[in-house]
Design an enzyme around this catalytic site. Structure first.
Site, PDB file in Angstrom:
ATOM      1  N   GLU A  13      -1.798   6.893  -8.419  1.00 56.39           N
ATOM      2  CA  GLU A  13      -1.184   8.209  -8.215  1.00 56.39           C
ATOM      3  C   GLU A  13       0.237   8.285  -8.786  1.00 56.39           C
ATOM      4  O   GLU A  13       0.842   7.277  -9.129  1.00 56.39           O
ATOM      5  CB  GLU A  13      -1.162   8.529  -6.710  1.00 56.39           C
ATOM      6  CG  GLU A  13      -2.572   8.781  -6.193  1.00 56.39           C
ATOM      7  CD  GLU A  13      -2.604   9.353  -4.784  1.00 56.39           C
ATOM      8  OE1 GLU A  13      -1.534   9.554  -4.179  1.00 56.39           O
ATOM      9  OE2 GLU A  13      -3.719   9.593  -4.302  1.00 56.39           O
ATOM     10  N   ASP A  60      -9.921   3.725  -3.829  1.00 58.60           N
ATOM     11  CA  ASP A  60     -10.616   2.589  -3.213  1.00 58.60           C
ATOM     12  C   ASP A  60     -12.054   2.467  -3.700  1.00 58.60           C
ATOM     13  O   ASP A  60     -12.770   3.460  -3.816  1.00 58.60           O
ATOM     14  CB  ASP A  60     -10.652   2.748  -1.685  1.00 58.60           C
ATOM     15  CG  ASP A  60      -9.313   2.429  -1.054  1.00 58.60           C
ATOM     16  OD1 ASP A  60      -8.308   2.322  -1.783  1.00 58.60           O
ATOM     17  OD2 ASP A  60      -9.278   2.292   0.178  1.00 58.60           O
ATOM     18  N   ASP A  67       0.827  -1.213   0.000  1.00 59.03           N
ATOM     19  CA  ASP A  67       0.000   0.000   0.000  1.00 59.03           C
ATOM     20  C   ASP A  67       0.866   1.271   0.000  1.00 59.03           C
ATOM     21  O   ASP A  67       2.102   1.193  -0.041  1.00 59.03           O
ATOM     22  CB  ASP A  67      -0.933  -0.058   1.215  1.00 59.03           C
ATOM     23  CG  ASP A  67      -2.317   0.503   0.932  1.00 59.03           C
ATOM     24  OD1 ASP A  67      -2.427   1.356   0.046  1.00 59.03           O
ATOM     25  OD2 ASP A  67      -3.266   0.115   1.621  1.00 59.03           O
TER      26      ASP A  67
HETATM   27  C1  GLA Z   1      -5.923   1.402   1.374  1.00 58.86           C
HETATM   28  C2  GLA Z   1      -6.061   0.393   0.245  1.00 58.86           C
HETATM   29  C3  GLA Z   1      -7.201  -0.561   0.542  1.00 58.86           C
HETATM   30  C4  GLA Z   1      -6.946  -1.271   1.870  1.00 58.86           C
HETATM   31  C5  GLA Z   1      -6.729  -0.243   2.980  1.00 58.86           C
HETATM   32  C6  GLA Z   1      -6.256  -0.888   4.256  1.00 58.86           C
HETATM   33  O1  GLA Z   1      -7.020   2.249   1.474  1.00 58.86           O
HETATM   34  O2  GLA Z   1      -6.264   1.041  -0.979  1.00 58.86           O
HETATM   35  O3  GLA Z   1      -7.353  -1.506  -0.493  1.00 58.86           O
HETATM   36  O4  GLA Z   1      -5.822  -2.100   1.729  1.00 58.86           O
HETATM   37  O5  GLA Z   1      -5.753   0.724   2.616  1.00 58.86           O
HETATM   38  O6  GLA Z   1      -6.035   0.043   5.272  1.00 58.86           O
END
Ligand code: GLA
Length: 386
Positions: free
Chosen positions: A167, A187, A130
């Site tokens: 990004e 997301d 992430d």
């Molecule tokens: C980000 C990612 C999600 C998930 C959350 C976990 O938002 O894009 O897919 O993994 O973190 O905190």
């Protein structure tokens, strides 16, 4: 596994985040693996069981190692990996380029090689990586390359799933980092608006996805019906209709996204299973050549907005997968003129069309095909040249 196979096609699996967020434990993960085997997901090609954020303690140990939360995972990650492997499945875990994960657990910044070694020792097969808490003075490109290098030298084949939400011009540098898939969107939420927004943001990205580095439109919300424990994903949104989930799955299949199921598969209803296990759609997603799908605007163009379009994906056997998508709020006739796929009337060729949701032949057509598609719905055909 032969390293050349790793990431060849879009990875298929299940991920804990969308429904369970922080509320995860080894029993849940085991039951997800059991369900994959018992309910036909494994036979359909789904492979990875992935634990997302919130699996570790908030601090590393005195040697700087990540520590699995002993309350959530009392048997430890190695035992969990062994269990998943004993089912013929693969095990995925999660970390972050920054000092912390998005939920505030330790990230892998300046621990990349140590963490990769630990994951390898546990038997991990996929790392989702992430983008939160990234130091501003270092580029994301460098940090993804650093973890990729660590994974490639950890002694185990670990599929690298980058997640920087599209990004920092990720499209220009991610493929050479060695990531096998990469998040190209923000997301997802369990709502039609979110599905539509992510889709429209990806229509010009066909050239940035392909074998060994797949453009990831985020985990599926199919079958969630508002059932997340987090308001970020959608427990206050209420979910989608079955037609919307079907369209969502069709888009992700056509556009070559990895398919990571995000619902509670242990209690999936029949409609959800029929969507997620649709073999004709999965075959399109898993096509050997992983070509991106290009968009065609239907005729007459003045009649349509950007919400109504066709997607065409050229398949390895020469067939065309064609999706007629109506994301608008009213019923539409969507006309495909065959000159747009290189087959004007003068070519003398016809297309034999097969309906990938009804699982039956539609017929043979010359020059044009113009189905009527309900609001938020779609038609996916496999077209053979005859
Ligand atoms: C980000 C990612 C999600 C998930 C959350 C976990 O938002 O894009 O897919 O993994 O973190 O905190």
């Amino acid at each position: 596994m032969n390293i050349q196979q790793l990431g060849l096609k879009p990875p298929l699996g299940w991920n804990s985040w969308n429904t369970f967020t922080w509320d995860i434990n080894e029993q849940l993960i085991r039951e997800a693996a059991d369900t994959f085997v018992a309910e036909g997901y494994k036979d359909a090609g789904y492979e990875y069981i992935v634990i997302d954020d919130c699996w570790s303690l908030k601090e590393r140990d005195t040697e700087g190692n990540l520590v699995a939360d002993p309350e959530k995972f009392p048997s430890g990650m190695k035992a969990l990996a062994d269990y998943i492997h004993s089912k013929g499945l693969k095990f995925g875990m999660y970390s972050c380029v920054g000092t912390h994960t998005c939920a505030g657990y330790p990230g892998s910044f300046e621990h990349e090689f140590q963490d990769a070694a630990l994951l390898a020792a546990w038997g991990v097969d996929l790392l989702k990586y992430d983008y939160c808490f990234k130091p501003r003075h270092i580029s994301g490109e460098l940090l993804y390359k650093r973890m990729s290098l660590a994974l490639k030298n950890c002694g185990r084949d670990i599929l690298f799933s980058a997640c920087n939400w599209g990004e920092d011009n990720v499209y220009h540098w991610i493929r050479e980092s060695g990531a096998h898939m990469y998040r190209s969107t923000e997301d997802i939420q369990d709502s039609w608006e979110s599905i539509k927004k992510l889709t429209l943001s990806q229509l010009d990205k066909a050239s940035t996805t392909g074998s060994y580095c797949h453009n990831d439109m985020d985990m599926l919300v199919v079958g969630m019906y508002g059932g997340s424990n987090s308001s970020f994903i959608g427990n206050q949104i209420g979910g989608c209709s079955d037609a919307e989930y079907k369209t969502h799955f069709s888009l992700w299949c056509m556009m070559g996204s990895p398919l990571m199921i995000g619902s509670d598969i242990r209690s999936a209803n029949q409609v959800t299973k029929d969507i997620l296990l649709n073999k004709d759609l999965l075959a399109i997603n898993q096509d050997a050549e992983s070509r991106g799908a290009y968009r065609i605007k239907p005729e007459p163009q003045w009649f349509h907005t950007d919400d109504v379009f066709m997607l065409v994906k050229v398949l390895a056997d020469g067939d065309l997968a064609i999706g007629f998508f109506n994301l608008s709020d009213g019923q539409r006739e969507i006309s495909l003129q065959f000159w747009d796929v290189g087959l004007p009337y003068a070519s003398g060729k016809s297309l034999s069309l097969y309906d990938c949701w009804e699982h039956k032949e539609i017929g043979v057509f010359k020059e044009r095909y113009a189905p009527v598609v309900a609001a938020h719905d779609c038609l996916i055909v496999r077209a053979k040249l005859v």
